[in-house]
Structure formats: C-alpha cells, structure tokens
Design a protein around this motif. Structure first.
Motif, short mmCIF file in Angstrom:
data_model
loop_
_atom_site.label_atom_id
_atom_site.label_comp_id
_atom_site.label_asym_id
_atom_site.label_seq_id
_atom_site.Cartn_x
_atom_site.Cartn_y
_atom_site.Cartn_z
N ARG A 175 0.82 -1.20 0.00
CA ARG A 175 0.00 0.00 0.00
C ARG A 175 0.86 1.26 0.00
NH1 ARG A 175 -4.60 -0.97 -1.90
NH2 ARG A 175 -5.14 1.12 -1.20
N PRO B 165 -4.27 0.81 8.56
CA PRO B 165 -4.62 1.94 7.69
C PRO B 165 -4.24 3.25 8.41
CG PRO B 165 -6.40 0.35 7.76
CD PRO B 165 -5.40 -0.08 8.80
N HIS C 169 -7.70 -1.93 5.38
CA HIS C 169 -7.09 -1.82 4.06
C HIS C 169 -8.04 -2.46 3.04
CE1 HIS C 169 -3.13 -0.52 5.35
NE2 HIS C 169 -3.04 -1.53 6.20
#
Length: 188
Positions: A24, A62, A154
């Motif tokens: 990510r 996240p 996520h």
C-alpha cells in the motif's frame, strides 16, 4: 470454542495484513480515508463540533494521521483511546497545537457521534475481529444508542463472503471504511 478458532483466524489475518500493508501507499491511503470519511460525516449529518472517536494507527494499520488532522481542521472533536491495564479503554482528546493530553476516562465514549475503530477484518454480518484484547468490546457498549461504528481497514481486508467467529461479548459494527470506499455489512 471460538477462542482457539479466533487465534488461528487472527494469525492468518495478521499475515495477510503484513502482505497488504507492504504493497500500500500510505500517503495515498491516508488521503483516500480523508475523502471517504468526509463523505461519511456528510451522509450522517455530522457538523463541526461533533465528537468522533478515532485512534492513532500503528505500522501496518490503515493510516489515521491525515484523517485525524483533517477532522480537527474541520472542527470536529477527536477522541483517541488509552489502553488501560485491564484492557478497557479510557479516552483523551487530540488537541491541535500544544499537544496537551487530558484523560477523559472510560465514559467519554458516551460523547461520541461516530466511532472509527481499528480491526483486522469485518465480515458481511458486521462481525469485527480485532487484535484479541477485547478492548473495543468493553468500551463500545458505553456509547449512546444509534451511534455508528465503522472499522478502518485496508482494501482486501473485508471478509464479505466469509464468516468470522463471533462470541456473545463481540460487538457487531455498522460498516467498514477503506481507501476504496465505504462498505455496509448485511447483518441478516
């Protein structure tokens, strides 16, 4: 029954999170979470001055730094948890500027107009699987009736088609926010 099952599921989900998080772009995900939560607070009709329970993300989760800064900048009151020795959650207010932290205690969860919670996964029924301490399962029942709880995940961490283990004390959640959108479980 479910404790050993949950442990095995957590092990699998933590491994998956490590893989997902490594791929990510944290800055892009942070900006996307700001946009998605912006949509959410408008949809819920929450204006400046409303209280949002959030958290300060750790590596692999996240990212919440940009989100918390945006909430503060928009005039929301942001409370984040303090994990207590008994694994319950006290709360303190994020304050722009001086960084002063004032503990607000266990009952501050009752001030919330929206809860943004951490987790490893949420299934299609709204079952949230966290890290295993039961912190949020202790705290969430003290919120006011009707205050929505959404878990930040996520993309790829929703278990929409799988069923996560749920015990009687597990508090179901109302939705999931990821960098790719807001998702509402079907509790049926």
């Amino acid at each position: 029954m479910a404790t050993s099952e949950k442990s095995e599921v957590r092990r699998r989900l933590r491994a998956r999170r490590r893989e997902i998080a490594a791929e990510r772009d944290g800055a892009a995900d942070g900006a996307a979470l700001v946009a998605e939560v912006g949509v959410l607070v408008r949809r819920l009709g929450l204006a400046a001055g409303a209280t949002v329970l959030s958290y300060e993300s750790v590596a692999g989760e996240p990212p919440t730094q940009a989100l918390n800064a945006w909430l503060l900048g928009e005039g929301y009151r942001v409370l984040v948890p303090d994990t207590l020795p008994d694994l319950d959650l006290g709360w303190h207010e994020l304050a722009p500027g001086d960084g002063t932290v004032r503990g607000l205690g266990l009952e501050a969860v009752g001030d919330a107009d929206l809860v943004l919670a951490p987790g490893l996964a949420v299934d299609g029924r709204g079952t949230r699987l966290g890290q295993g301490g039961g912190c949020y399962d202790r705290a969430l029942p003290r919120r006011r009736a009707g205050v929505p709880v959404l878990v930040l995940l996520h993309p790829g961490e929703r278990e929409a088609d799988d069923v996560l283990p749920r015990e009687a004390h597990d508090v179901p959640v109302d939705g999931v926010v990821t960098a790719d959108g807001i998702h509402w479980p079907d509790p049926a």
